[in-house]
Design an enzyme around this catalytic site. Structure first.
Site, PDB file in Angstrom:
ATOM      1  N   ASN A 116       0.867  -1.422  -0.040  1.00 56.49           N
ATOM      2  CA  ASN A 116       0.168  -0.055  -0.043  1.00 56.49           C
ATOM      3  C   ASN A 116       0.947   1.296  -0.119  1.00 56.49           C
ATOM      4  O   ASN A 116       0.652   2.003   0.669  1.00 56.49           O
ATOM      5  CB  ASN A 116      -1.033  -0.117   1.212  1.00 56.49           C
ATOM      6  CG  ASN A 116      -2.058  -0.944   1.122  1.00 56.49           C
ATOM      7  OD1 ASN A 116      -2.351  -1.656   0.096  1.00 56.49           O
ATOM      8  ND2 ASN A 116      -2.318  -1.600   2.213  1.00 56.49           N
ATOM      9  N   LYS A 211       2.453 -10.909  -4.572  1.00 51.23           N
ATOM     10  CA  LYS A 211       3.266  -9.899  -5.008  1.00 51.23           C
ATOM     11  C   LYS A 211       4.340  -9.664  -4.360  1.00 51.23           C
ATOM     12  O   LYS A 211       5.368  -9.507  -5.165  1.00 51.23           O
ATOM     13  CB  LYS A 211       2.078  -8.630  -5.116  1.00 51.23           C
ATOM     14  CG  LYS A 211       3.007  -7.737  -6.134  1.00 51.23           C
ATOM     15  CD  LYS A 211       3.698  -6.743  -5.330  1.00 51.23           C
ATOM     16  CE  LYS A 211       2.901  -5.848  -4.703  1.00 51.23           C
ATOM     17  NZ  LYS A 211       3.757  -4.719  -4.174  1.00 51.23           N
ATOM     18  N   PRO A 228       5.655 -10.852 -10.537  1.00 48.31           N
ATOM     19  CA  PRO A 228       4.907 -10.033  -9.571  1.00 48.31           C
ATOM     20  C   PRO A 228       3.686  -9.222 -10.451  1.00 48.31           C
ATOM     21  O   PRO A 228       4.001  -8.686 -11.283  1.00 48.31           O
ATOM     22  CB  PRO A 228       5.899  -8.987  -8.896  1.00 48.31           C
ATOM     23  CG  PRO A 228       7.081  -9.641  -9.424  1.00 48.31           C
ATOM     24  CD  PRO A 228       6.993 -10.252 -10.681  1.00 48.31           C
ATOM     25  N   ASP A 230       1.195  -6.511  -9.515  1.00 47.61           N
ATOM     26  CA  ASP A 230       0.820  -5.102  -8.739  1.00 47.61           C
ATOM     27  C   ASP A 230      -0.169  -4.463  -9.481  1.00 47.61           C
ATOM     28  O   ASP A 230      -0.721  -4.820 -10.483  1.00 47.61           O
ATOM     29  CB  ASP A 230       2.073  -4.239  -8.334  1.00 47.61           C
ATOM     30  CG  ASP A 230       2.644  -3.671  -9.428  1.00 47.61           C
ATOM     31  OD1 ASP A 230       2.262  -3.785 -10.804  1.00 47.61           O
ATOM     32  OD2 ASP A 230       3.510  -2.840  -9.266  1.00 47.61           O
TER      33      ASP A 230
END
Length: 283
Positions: A116, A211, A228, A230
């Protein structure tokens, strides 16, 4: 000192593509602390000029070749990933973007801090931890700090990490520090393990989901097949591969991506990530 590079290489794209989080740019020079070495570096065509300390520049040169993965056969990798037209377009636009071989412990903490978060904020947190708990290294009148060891951060504890602004990530970094220090998480052993086992081992740690585990795996643990997913990659895949459709879940996207992009999926991912992020930044 100069290093001559006989293959595609773009210093700026490689350092500014979200893989490493302690590089600062001034004019055409980048400065950062890599594996305990203070490096000041810039690109001049097919060579890179650098200054380093405290080790001799010849020692740093060998380290930089490893860090920039100059042992990768980029021509072979391009041949493989350019089977995909979108990736081929990104390779053409950003030739020489490299996957970096970052130090596993620093990489682990950086990507726990990525939860985040944005790239600029991750940079700030990594620099604060280094300034507070690392050791000074000086070069040409400038001083930076090494990234703290697991022992340094374990001794600092969750409270100090919260004070530096890590927020909800502080207990995760604190626990990771203790796990590495106590041998419950052996990062060097993960380099030798297969990708799936490596990812499973990382995800046993609180604060590390799929991730983040994939980021750590590709950027520091030699797992070039990791992909990954994202927010940027999700947007890229939705726009470029699933237009006009409901975007699949991350789990299904990951299965699709690993089948589609193959053994160098991490390189494909990095080109798609870099292209999508810079494209949106320019909009």
């Amino acid at each position: 000192m100069e290093l001559t590079i006989d293959q595609p290489f773009d210093l700026g794209s490689s350092l500014e593509s979200g893989q490493a989080h302690r590089w600062e740019k001034s004019n055409d020079w980048y400065s950062g602390v890599v594996r305990g070495e203070f490096i000041q570096i810039r690109q001049n065509g097919k060579s890179i000029e650098f200054h380093s300390g405290p080790s001799p520049e010849a020692t740093a040169a060998s380290m930089l070749r490893d860090y920039f993965r100059l042992d990768d056969n980029l021509d072979e990798i391009y041949l493989d990933i350019n089977r995909d037209d979108r990736v081929a377009a990104m390779v053409k636009e950003y030739p020489g973007l490299r996957i970096l071989r970052t130090e596993p412990w620093e990489c682990l903490v950086a990507f726990i801090c990525s939860a985040n978060n944005n790239i600029g904020r991750i940079h700030q947190l990594m620099e604060r931890m280094s300034n507070e708990f690392g050791n000074p290294v000086s070069l040409r009148g400038e001083t930076r700090y090494t990234f703290p060891t697991p022992a340094d951060l374990a001794e600092a504890g969750e409270g100090e990490l919260r004070r530096l602004g890590l927020g909800f990530r502080a207990p995760y970094v604190d626990e990771a520090s203790k796990a590495v220090l106590e041998g419950r998480l052996d990062l060097s052993a993960l380099v030798q393990m297969p990708y799936v086992e490596t990812k499973e081992a990382l995800m046993k740690m609180k604060g590390i989901g799929p991730k983040i585990a994939d980021c750590i795996a590709i950027f520091s643990l030699e797992k070039l097949e990791a992909f990954p997913i994202d927010v940027w990659i999700r947007r890229a895949l939705a726009e470029w591969y699933f237009p006009g459709q409901k975007t699949p879940s991350d789990k299904i996207l990951l299965e699709w991506a690993q089948n589609h992009f193959g053994r160098y999926g991490g390189y494909s991912q990095q080109y798609l990530f870099h292209g999508q992020r810079l494209r949106k930044k320019a909009d």
